[in-house]
Design a protein around this motif. Structure first.
Motif, PDB file in Angstrom:
ATOM      1  N   GLU A  73      -2.253 -12.392  11.595  1.00 32.24           N
ATOM      2  CA  GLU A  73      -1.436 -13.322  10.981  1.00 32.24           C
ATOM      3  C   GLU A  73      -0.139 -13.170  11.863  1.00 32.24           C
ATOM      4  OE1 GLU A  73      -2.761 -13.700   6.337  1.00 32.24           O
ATOM      5  OE2 GLU A  73      -1.148 -12.286   6.882  1.00 32.24           O
ATOM      6  N   GLY A  74       0.349 -12.067  12.299  1.00 36.96           N
ATOM      7  CA  GLY A  74       1.481 -12.022  13.148  1.00 36.96           C
ATOM      8  C   GLY A  74       2.700 -12.454  12.335  1.00 36.96           C
ATOM      9  N   LYS A  75       3.483 -13.364  13.106  1.00 36.46           N
ATOM     10  CA  LYS A  75       4.896 -13.718  12.484  1.00 36.46           C
ATOM     11  C   LYS A  75       4.552 -14.743  11.459  1.00 36.46           C
ATOM     12  CE  LYS A  75       7.282 -13.346  16.859  1.00 36.46           C
ATOM     13  NZ  LYS A  75       7.747 -14.187  18.059  1.00 36.46           N
ATOM     14  N   ASN A  76       3.212 -15.188  11.373  1.00 32.44           N
ATOM     15  CA  ASN A  76       2.911 -16.148  10.251  1.00 32.44           C
ATOM     16  C   ASN A  76       2.626 -15.482   8.913  1.00 32.44           C
ATOM     17  OD1 ASN A  76       3.385 -18.405  12.060  1.00 32.44           O
ATOM     18  ND2 ASN A  76       1.392 -18.111  12.826  1.00 32.44           N
ATOM     19  N   THR A  77       2.457 -14.132   8.927  1.00 36.81           N
ATOM     20  CA  THR A  77       2.263 -13.493   7.654  1.00 36.81           C
ATOM     21  C   THR A  77       2.965 -13.940   6.543  1.00 36.81           C
ATOM     22  OG1 THR A  77       1.267 -11.490   6.743  1.00 36.81           O
ATOM     23  CG2 THR A  77       3.487 -11.326   8.090  1.00 36.81           C
ATOM     24  N   PRO A  78       2.350 -14.214   5.253  1.00 43.41           N
ATOM     25  CA  PRO A  78       3.173 -14.294   3.947  1.00 43.41           C
ATOM     26  C   PRO A  78       3.802 -13.123   3.735  1.00 43.41           C
ATOM     27  CG  PRO A  78       0.923 -14.652   3.673  1.00 43.41           C
ATOM     28  CD  PRO A  78       0.981 -14.637   5.218  1.00 43.41           C
ATOM     29  N   ALA A  79       3.125 -12.061   4.092  1.00 43.58           N
ATOM     30  CA  ALA A  79       3.336 -10.491   3.279  1.00 43.58           C
ATOM     31  C   ALA A  79       4.576 -10.110   3.687  1.00 43.58           C
ATOM     32  CB  ALA A  79       2.015  -9.682   3.712  1.00 43.58           C
ATOM     33  N   ASP A  80       5.074  -9.713   2.540  1.00 37.17           N
ATOM     34  CA  ASP A  80       6.462  -8.881   2.736  1.00 37.17           C
ATOM     35  C   ASP A  80       6.288  -7.244   2.949  1.00 37.17           C
ATOM     36  OD1 ASP A  80       8.046 -11.247   2.622  1.00 37.17           O
ATOM     37  OD2 ASP A  80       7.339 -11.244   0.678  1.00 37.17           O
ATOM     38  N   MET A  81       5.105  -6.999   2.038  1.00 34.91           N
ATOM     39  CA  MET A  81       5.114  -5.603   1.775  1.00 34.91           C
ATOM     40  C   MET A  81       3.488  -5.259   2.212  1.00 34.91           C
ATOM     41  SD  MET A  81       5.994  -3.094  -1.371  1.00 34.91           S
ATOM     42  CE  MET A  81       7.684  -3.362  -1.233  1.00 34.91           C
ATOM     43  N   LEU A  82       3.138  -3.948   2.362  1.00 36.38           N
ATOM     44  CA  LEU A  82       1.683  -3.372   2.498  1.00 36.38           C
ATOM     45  C   LEU A  82       2.021  -2.179   1.653  1.00 36.38           C
ATOM     46  CD1 LEU A  82      -0.885  -3.102   3.837  1.00 36.38           C
ATOM     47  CD2 LEU A  82      -0.038  -1.633   5.508  1.00 36.38           C
ATOM     48  N   ILE A  83       1.089  -1.977   0.706  1.00 36.25           N
ATOM     49  CA  ILE A  83       0.727  -0.844  -0.179  1.00 36.25           C
ATOM     50  C   ILE A  83      -0.553  -0.264   0.339  1.00 36.25           C
ATOM     51  CG2 ILE A  83       0.545   0.156  -2.393  1.00 36.25           C
ATOM     52  CD1 ILE A  83       2.476  -1.878  -3.481  1.00 36.25           C
ATOM     53  N   THR A  84      -0.723   0.867   0.622  1.00 38.95           N
ATOM     54  CA  THR A  84      -2.096   1.514   0.765  1.00 38.95           C
ATOM     55  C   THR A  84      -2.135   3.058   0.581  1.00 38.95           C
ATOM     56  OG1 THR A  84      -3.822   1.623   2.423  1.00 38.95           O
ATOM     57  CG2 THR A  84      -1.610   1.972   3.271  1.00 38.95           C
ATOM     58  N   SER A  85      -3.360   3.595   0.547  1.00 35.97           N
ATOM     59  CA  SER A  85      -3.504   5.079   0.503  1.00 35.97           C
ATOM     60  C   SER A  85      -3.774   5.671   1.597  1.00 35.97           C
ATOM     61  CB  SER A  85      -4.713   5.245  -0.595  1.00 35.97           C
ATOM     62  OG  SER A  85      -6.158   4.736   0.171  1.00 35.97           O
ATOM     63  N   ASP A  86      -3.164   6.934   1.641  1.00 34.83           N
ATOM     64  CA  ASP A  86      -3.220   7.924   2.813  1.00 34.83           C
ATOM     65  C   ASP A  86      -2.262   7.504   3.774  1.00 34.83           C
ATOM     66  OD1 ASP A  86      -4.844   9.260   5.258  1.00 34.83           O
ATOM     67  OD2 ASP A  86      -5.464  10.022   3.623  1.00 34.83           O
ATOM     68  N   ALA A  87      -1.575   8.726   4.206  1.00 33.50           N
ATOM     69  CA  ALA A  87      -0.746   8.406   5.342  1.00 33.50           C
ATOM     70  C   ALA A  87      -1.107   8.203   6.568  1.00 33.50           C
ATOM     71  CB  ALA A  87       0.178  10.024   5.432  1.00 33.50           C
ATOM     72  N   GLY A  88      -2.330   8.554   6.835  1.00 34.25           N
ATOM     73  CA  GLY A  88      -3.185   7.774   8.095  1.00 34.25           C
ATOM     74  C   GLY A  88      -3.180   6.669   8.321  1.00 34.25           C
ATOM     75  N   ASN A  89      -3.512   5.790   6.958  1.00 32.97           N
ATOM     76  CA  ASN A  89      -3.521   4.267   7.100  1.00 32.97           C
ATOM     77  C   ASN A  89      -2.026   3.608   7.339  1.00 32.97           C
ATOM     78  OD1 ASN A  89      -6.118   4.162   6.658  1.00 32.97           O
ATOM     79  ND2 ASN A  89      -6.207   4.514   4.558  1.00 32.97           N
ATOM     80  N   LEU A  90      -1.058   4.437   6.735  1.00 35.63           N
ATOM     81  CA  LEU A  90       0.223   3.913   6.876  1.00 35.63           C
ATOM     82  C   LEU A  90       0.801   4.029   8.401  1.00 35.63           C
ATOM     83  CD1 LEU A  90       1.638   5.259   3.203  1.00 35.63           C
ATOM     84  CD2 LEU A  90       1.678   2.763   3.963  1.00 35.63           C
ATOM     85  N   TRP A  91       0.409   5.458   8.989  1.00 36.67           N
ATOM     86  CA  TRP A  91       0.982   5.651  10.279  1.00 36.67           C
ATOM     87  C   TRP A  91       0.313   4.597  11.062  1.00 36.67           C
ATOM     88  CZ3 TRP A  91      -2.093   6.745  14.382  1.00 36.67           C
ATOM     89  CH2 TRP A  91      -1.379   7.343  15.665  1.00 36.67           C
ATOM     90  N   GLU A  92      -1.012   4.185  10.809  1.00 40.39           N
ATOM     91  CA  GLU A  92      -1.670   3.140  11.684  1.00 40.39           C
ATOM     92  C   GLU A  92      -1.084   1.885  11.757  1.00 40.39           C
ATOM     93  OE1 GLU A  92      -4.569   1.466  14.287  1.00 40.39           O
ATOM     94  OE2 GLU A  92      -4.047   3.600  14.115  1.00 40.39           O
ATOM     95  N   ALA A  93      -0.741   1.482  10.385  1.00 43.57           N
ATOM     96  CA  ALA A  93       0.059   0.084  10.225  1.00 43.57           C
ATOM     97  C   ALA A  93       1.400   0.276  11.134  1.00 43.57           C
ATOM     98  CB  ALA A  93       0.378  -0.136   8.846  1.00 43.57           C
ATOM     99  N   ALA A  94       2.148   1.402  11.104  1.00 43.31           N
ATOM    100  CA  ALA A  94       3.412   1.432  11.981  1.00 43.31           C
ATOM    101  C   ALA A  94       3.095   1.608  13.298  1.00 43.31           C
ATOM    102  CB  ALA A  94       4.186   2.797  11.317  1.00 43.31           C
TER     103      ALA A  94
END
Length: 337
Positions: A73-94
């Motif tokens: 979605e890039g710049k067109n995403t409607p999402a303001d926040m991502l919630i997920t489990s495991d720091a590995g997944n959050l690190w990947e998002a960053a």
């Protein structure tokens, strides 16, 4: 004023009011992509809306599809926040550039430093401990000590493990690499593999069921899986052991959240993030999944507190993501499938 001009005036006023209302409506909402299921997040969102007046819209899915969706979605995403489990997944998002840094004294005060991103792009909201579970008919607490000791010959054909394909064990091994380095960690994992009583199992619950049935004596699992299993069958001969209490502490991971890079309502998203870290919301966030609150000022749910207190490993959970690829390669070399 003629009827035509009056009607034109009314139409213009109506359009202005409608546009203002729509703009206000957009400003007073936040859109969340969540890998935590609806029953775990909706009570918190409802409490936030009641307190703030900000509406929360949310989409739930698995971690992988949500990250792929945000990326596409890039710049067109409607999402303001991502919630997920495991720091590995959050690190990947960053790492993928999907999150933005957040400056917040509230978040810094509520969340210990080892449970949030050093670059301030994501923040832990609940803690899950990955610890040792043992068969009380076959093992005494005095027999146990550390994760590393499970590689010793005395545990040969006595250990069950969940598959290495799941992020929870990848994060555990990644954190061990951060603590011990590659060579020592590989030696430990090879020892685990040599001590397996059966092939790696599909999930933590299955591994604990094998231990309860005497097919192995000990396993490693997240505490909330233990809590769920014991709620269903409290007669199972299983108990928790907190390892590494004389050294580094119990391996912990998080579920957490970050504000998306292209958030349309970043201020509302930060307010929601701060609310989720508050004393008011923390029990809602942690208790429903039998996890631990990330905010140290918050009391632990009595059912979870009954498992006893423990010292956490305070290496930043960011390492679970940073060293994840290295951990996967190491487990493969060690024959851990």
């Amino acid at each position: 004023m003629s009827n035509a001009r009056f009607n034109h005036y009314l139409t213009a006023m109506f359009c202005c009011v409608t546009l203002f209302a729509a703009s206000a409506s957009r400003a007073e909402q936040v859109v969340v992509y969540s890998a935590r299921i609806e029953q775990l997040i909706k009570p918190m969102f409802d409490a936030f809306t009641k307190e703030s007046g900000i509406d929360v819209k949310f989409v739930t899915d698995k971690e992988g599809p949500l990250l792929a969706r945000l990326k596409a979605e890039g710049k067109n995403t409607p999402a303001d926040m991502l919630i997920t489990s495991d720091a590995g997944n959050l690190w990947e998002a960053a790492r993928e550039g999907l999150l933005r840094p957040v400056e917040s004294k509230t978040l810094e005060a509520n969340i210990p430093a080892h449970l949030r991103d050093p670059q301030k792009q994501w923040f832990g909201l609940s803690v899950r401990a990955r610890t040792i579970i043992y068969n009380t008919d076959k093992v005494k607490p005095s027999d146990l000590s550390t994760y590393e000791a499970l590689a010793e010959p005395k545990w040969k054909e006595r250990l069950c493990l969940r598959t290495s394909k799941k992020v929870y064990n990848q994060s555990l091994v990644a954190m061990m690499i951060a603590e011990h380095g590659d060579a020592r960690t590989e030696q430990i994992v090879k020892g685990w593999v040599a001590n397996l009583a059966t092939d790696p199992l599909s999930d933590d619950t299955r591994a604990m069921e094998f231990a309860a049935a005497g097919k192995c004596d000990v396993t490693i699992a997240n505490t909330y899986y233990y809590g769920r299993l014991m709620e269903k069958n409290p007669a199972l001969p299983l108990a928790i052991f907190w390892p590494n209490q004389e050294s580094s502490g119990v391996h912990v991971n998080i579920s957490g959240a970050g504000v998306t890079k292209y958030a349309r309502h970043p201020d509302a998203a930060i307010k929601l993030l701060e609310f989720l870290s508050s004393e008011k919301a923390q029990n809602l966030f942690a208790d429903v999944n039998m996890e631990y609150p990330v905010n140290p000022k918050v009391k632990i749910d009595p059912a979870v507190a009954a498992w006893g207190t423990f010292k956490q490993n305070t290496i930043n959970v960011n390492k679970a993501g940073e060293l994840q690829a290295e951990a996967v390669k190491l487990m493969d070399r060690a024959g851990y499938r």
